[in-house]
Design a protein around this motif. Structure first.
Motif, PDB file in Angstrom:
ATOM      1  N   ARG A  21     -11.944   1.293  -1.953  1.00  0.00           N
ATOM      2  CA  ARG A  21     -10.692   2.042  -1.767  1.00  0.00           C
ATOM      3  C   ARG A  21      -9.720   1.245  -0.895  1.00  0.00           C
ATOM      4  O   ARG A  21      -8.535   1.124  -1.213  1.00  0.00           O
ATOM      5  CB  ARG A  21     -11.004   3.392  -1.114  1.00  0.00           C
ATOM      6  CG  ARG A  21      -9.770   4.262  -0.876  1.00  0.00           C
ATOM      7  CD  ARG A  21     -10.132   5.485  -0.055  1.00  0.00           C
ATOM      8  NE  ARG A  21     -10.741   5.077   1.208  1.00  0.00           N
ATOM      9  CZ  ARG A  21     -11.567   5.826   1.933  1.00  0.00           C
ATOM     10  NH1 ARG A  21     -11.895   7.042   1.518  1.00  0.00           N
ATOM     11  NH2 ARG A  21     -12.064   5.381   3.057  1.00  0.00           N
ATOM     12  N   ASP A  22     -10.210   0.683   0.213  1.00  0.00           N
ATOM     13  CA  ASP A  22      -9.348  -0.119   1.085  1.00  0.00           C
ATOM     14  C   ASP A  22      -8.797  -1.333   0.339  1.00  0.00           C
ATOM     15  O   ASP A  22      -7.659  -1.747   0.567  1.00  0.00           O
ATOM     16  CB  ASP A  22     -10.122  -0.589   2.324  1.00  0.00           C
ATOM     17  CG  ASP A  22     -10.518   0.590   3.222  1.00  0.00           C
ATOM     18  OD1 ASP A  22      -9.973   1.700   3.022  1.00  0.00           O
ATOM     19  OD2 ASP A  22     -11.366   0.395   4.112  1.00  0.00           O
ATOM     20  N   GLN A  27      -5.946  -0.314  -1.869  1.00  0.00           N
ATOM     21  CA  GLN A  27      -4.758  -0.096  -1.026  1.00  0.00           C
ATOM     22  C   GLN A  27      -4.112  -1.433  -0.643  1.00  0.00           C
ATOM     23  O   GLN A  27      -2.890  -1.584  -0.678  1.00  0.00           O
ATOM     24  CB  GLN A  27      -5.161   0.673   0.241  1.00  0.00           C
ATOM     25  CG  GLN A  27      -3.964   1.044   1.123  1.00  0.00           C
ATOM     26  CD  GLN A  27      -3.045   2.044   0.440  1.00  0.00           C
ATOM     27  OE1 GLN A  27      -3.467   3.142   0.075  1.00  0.00           O
ATOM     28  NE2 GLN A  27      -1.779   1.665   0.215  1.00  0.00           N
ATOM     29  N   ALA A  84      -2.267  -2.679  -3.632  1.00  0.00           N
ATOM     30  CA  ALA A  84      -1.071  -1.862  -3.904  1.00  0.00           C
ATOM     31  C   ALA A  84       0.039  -2.210  -2.915  1.00  0.00           C
ATOM     32  O   ALA A  84       1.224  -2.270  -3.281  1.00  0.00           O
ATOM     33  CB  ALA A  84      -1.419  -0.374  -3.823  1.00  0.00           C
ATOM     34  N   ASP A  85      -0.339  -2.480  -1.653  1.00  0.00           N
ATOM     35  CA  ASP A  85       0.655  -2.831  -0.626  1.00  0.00           C
ATOM     36  C   ASP A  85       1.381  -4.134  -0.951  1.00  0.00           C
ATOM     37  O   ASP A  85       2.501  -4.350  -0.484  1.00  0.00           O
ATOM     38  CB  ASP A  85      -0.028  -2.972   0.747  1.00  0.00           C
ATOM     39  CG  ASP A  85      -0.454  -1.619   1.326  1.00  0.00           C
ATOM     40  OD1 ASP A  85       0.019  -0.577   0.800  1.00  0.00           O
ATOM     41  OD2 ASP A  85      -1.251  -1.608   2.282  1.00  0.00           O
ATOM     42  N   LYS A 124       2.471  -4.872  -3.809  1.00  0.00           N
ATOM     43  CA  LYS A 124       3.414  -4.519  -4.873  1.00  0.00           C
ATOM     44  C   LYS A 124       3.482  -5.592  -5.977  1.00  0.00           C
ATOM     45  O   LYS A 124       4.515  -6.228  -6.207  1.00  0.00           O
ATOM     46  CB  LYS A 124       4.810  -4.296  -4.279  1.00  0.00           C
ATOM     47  CG  LYS A 124       4.850  -3.170  -3.243  1.00  0.00           C
ATOM     48  CD  LYS A 124       6.231  -2.601  -3.102  1.00  0.00           C
ATOM     49  CE  LYS A 124       6.311  -1.486  -2.075  1.00  0.00           C
ATOM     50  NZ  LYS A 124       5.324  -0.412  -2.275  1.00  0.00           N
ATOM     51  N   ARG A 136       3.700   2.573 -10.513  1.00  0.00           N
ATOM     52  CA  ARG A 136       3.397   3.998 -10.413  1.00  0.00           C
ATOM     53  C   ARG A 136       1.876   4.232 -10.434  1.00  0.00           C
ATOM     54  O   ARG A 136       1.332   4.928  -9.591  1.00  0.00           O
ATOM     55  CB  ARG A 136       4.062   4.733 -11.593  1.00  0.00           C
ATOM     56  CG  ARG A 136       3.883   6.250 -11.572  1.00  0.00           C
ATOM     57  CD  ARG A 136       4.242   6.853 -12.921  1.00  0.00           C
ATOM     58  NE  ARG A 136       3.453   6.237 -13.990  1.00  0.00           N
ATOM     59  CZ  ARG A 136       3.974   5.663 -15.075  1.00  0.00           C
ATOM     60  NH1 ARG A 136       5.282   5.607 -15.264  1.00  0.00           N
ATOM     61  NH2 ARG A 136       3.179   5.119 -15.994  1.00  0.00           N
ATOM     62  N   ALA A 160       0.021   2.795  -7.293  1.00  0.00           N
ATOM     63  CA  ALA A 160       0.273   3.642  -6.120  1.00  0.00           C
ATOM     64  C   ALA A 160      -0.565   4.912  -6.210  1.00  0.00           C
ATOM     65  O   ALA A 160      -1.160   5.360  -5.222  1.00  0.00           O
ATOM     66  CB  ALA A 160       1.762   3.970  -6.017  1.00  0.00           C
ATOM     67  N   ALA A 161      -0.633   5.490  -7.409  1.00  0.00           N
ATOM     68  CA  ALA A 161      -1.412   6.723  -7.603  1.00  0.00           C
ATOM     69  C   ALA A 161      -2.903   6.465  -7.391  1.00  0.00           C
ATOM     70  O   ALA A 161      -3.601   7.272  -6.758  1.00  0.00           O
ATOM     71  CB  ALA A 161      -1.158   7.282  -9.005  1.00  0.00           C
ATOM     72  N   ALA A 171      -4.273   4.164  -5.517  1.00  0.00           N
ATOM     73  CA  ALA A 171      -4.515   3.955  -4.087  1.00  0.00           C
ATOM     74  C   ALA A 171      -4.466   5.285  -3.335  1.00  0.00           C
ATOM     75  O   ALA A 171      -5.298   5.573  -2.475  1.00  0.00           O
ATOM     76  CB  ALA A 171      -3.484   2.973  -3.524  1.00  0.00           C
ATOM     77  N   TRP A 172      -3.492   6.106  -3.672  1.00  0.00           N
ATOM     78  CA  TRP A 172      -3.275   7.381  -2.989  1.00  0.00           C
ATOM     79  C   TRP A 172      -4.414   8.348  -3.245  1.00  0.00           C
ATOM     80  O   TRP A 172      -4.873   9.045  -2.360  1.00  0.00           O
ATOM     81  CB  TRP A 172      -1.940   7.974  -3.465  1.00  0.00           C
ATOM     82  CG  TRP A 172      -1.665   9.346  -2.971  1.00  0.00           C
ATOM     83  CD1 TRP A 172      -1.740  10.501  -3.681  1.00  0.00           C
ATOM     84  CD2 TRP A 172      -1.270   9.699  -1.640  1.00  0.00           C
ATOM     85  NE1 TRP A 172      -1.423  11.559  -2.885  1.00  0.00           N
ATOM     86  CE2 TRP A 172      -1.130  11.103  -1.621  1.00  0.00           C
ATOM     87  CE3 TRP A 172      -1.034   8.977  -0.462  1.00  0.00           C
ATOM     88  CZ2 TRP A 172      -0.768  11.798  -0.467  1.00  0.00           C
ATOM     89  CZ3 TRP A 172      -0.666   9.666   0.677  1.00  0.00           C
ATOM     90  CH2 TRP A 172      -0.536  11.056   0.672  1.00  0.00           C
ATOM     91  N   ASP A 173      -4.883   8.393  -4.478  1.00  0.00           N
ATOM     92  CA  ASP A 173      -5.858   9.410  -4.883  1.00  0.00           C
ATOM     93  C   ASP A 173      -7.159   8.748  -5.346  1.00  0.00           C
ATOM     94  O   ASP A 173      -7.792   9.184  -6.294  1.00  0.00           O
ATOM     95  CB  ASP A 173      -5.247  10.240  -6.019  1.00  0.00           C
ATOM     96  CG  ASP A 173      -5.897  11.608  -6.127  1.00  0.00           C
ATOM     97  OD1 ASP A 173      -6.652  11.993  -5.204  1.00  0.00           O
ATOM     98  OD2 ASP A 173      -5.671  12.285  -7.141  1.00  0.00           O
TER      99      ASP A 173
END
Ligand SMILES: [Zn+2]
Ligand SMILES: [Zn+2]
Length: 280
Positions: free
Chosen positions: A227-228, A231, A234-235, A237, A256, A259-260, A262-264
């Motif tokens: 997960r990390d 993220q 995703a950071d 970009k 999109r 980001a989703a 990483a978020w969820d």
């Protein structure tokens, strides 16, 4: 990006099949080898290129042929760089390294698995993921021995033979998993840190749509680290990604969906049962 390279090809992306070379950027092309992608980085017809990952076992001829068609006969790469050491990414590494007489690089934490010293954990066949997860019990996880050619990636983040690119630590799927990133155009090669194909369709080469997923479930032992890592990617970009499984993705869809993811991540990617599940 001045144009939209993924949608400009004579061959629509939905028809990628094993043996097809697909250009992602002028100097980045993928090749689907049965179920997995390898990547050629370097200008076509130049001698400055590298191979990222080495496909399935018994794919040496297919990969060498595609390389010769892109870079010319008798133009070996500078090196073979590995995102990680799973069998579907290193299957032809020994034969290709011998064929071209080149070094192979991987993260130092991945080396014990590539020097015949350590086995990856048994695939988690209890994890959800349907038929694929069941099949994974038959996959080899005996260690390969890439000595004397295998070397650790430089600690400073640079990538031999890939100027302008750097490696980013993306553990979780394996401890020493790395992704490759180029700051100038934010191109990214992610191995199995995340993939663009649905988990239950992972082993269909022909897939009709792209769907961002976490790392392949049955081989991923550390979901917090995974997960990390998503993220972290995703950071950055990315503008375009080439994944170890599935088709390349770019632009707004990528932004999109990544980001989703990483978020969820826990909801989208983490299996809800199986031995490697630990919530934190
Ligand atoms: Zn893998
Ligand atoms: Zn894989």
């Amino acid at each position: 990006m001045p144009h939209n390279p993924l949608h400009n090809k004579a061959m629509p992306m939905t028809s990628i099949k094993s043996g097809d070379l697909f250009e992602v950027l002028p100097d980045v092309a993928g090749l689907t080898v049965k179920i997995v992608n390898v990547c050629f980085v370097g200008q076509p017809n130049s001698r400055d290129w590298v191979l990222v990952d080495a496909g399935m076992p018994k794919s040496k001829d297919m990969i060498a042929k595609a390389a010769a068609s892109r870079f010319g006969e008798g133009a070996p790469p500078k090196a073979i760089l590995l995102t990680h050491g799973h069998f579907d990414h290193i299957g032809s590494a020994v034969e290709l390294a011998e064929h071209w007489d080149v070094p192979v690089f991987a993260h130092s934490l991945e080396l014990p698995y590539l020097m015949g010293m350590k086995n990856y954990p048994e695939p988690d066949t209890k994890v959800e993921g349907g038929m694929i997860a069941n099949l994974s019990g038959f996959f080899p996880n005996t260690p390969v021995d890439l000595r004397p050619r295998i070397k650790a990636l430089p600690e400073d983040g640079s990538l031999p033979g890939m100027p302008g690119w750097r490696w980013v630590a993306t553990p979780g799927h394996t401890q020493g998993h790395v992704s490759f990133f180029r700051d100038s155009d934010r191109a990214m090669i992610v191995g199995d840190a995340f993939v663009t194909v649905r988990q239950d369709e992972l082993y269909q080469v022909l897939t009709q749509h792209k769907e961002l997923s976490g790392p392949p479930r049955y081989f991923t032992p550390d979901w917090d680290a995974a997960r990390d890592s998503v993220q972290r990617l995703a950071d950055l970009k990315p503008s375009v990604v080439l994944t170890g499984h599935g088709q390349p993705m770019e632009g707004e869809d990528l932004e999109r969906d990544l980001a989703a993811l990483a978020w969820d991540f826990d909801h989208i990617a983490r299996p809800s049962h199986g031995k490697s599940v630990q919530k934190s």
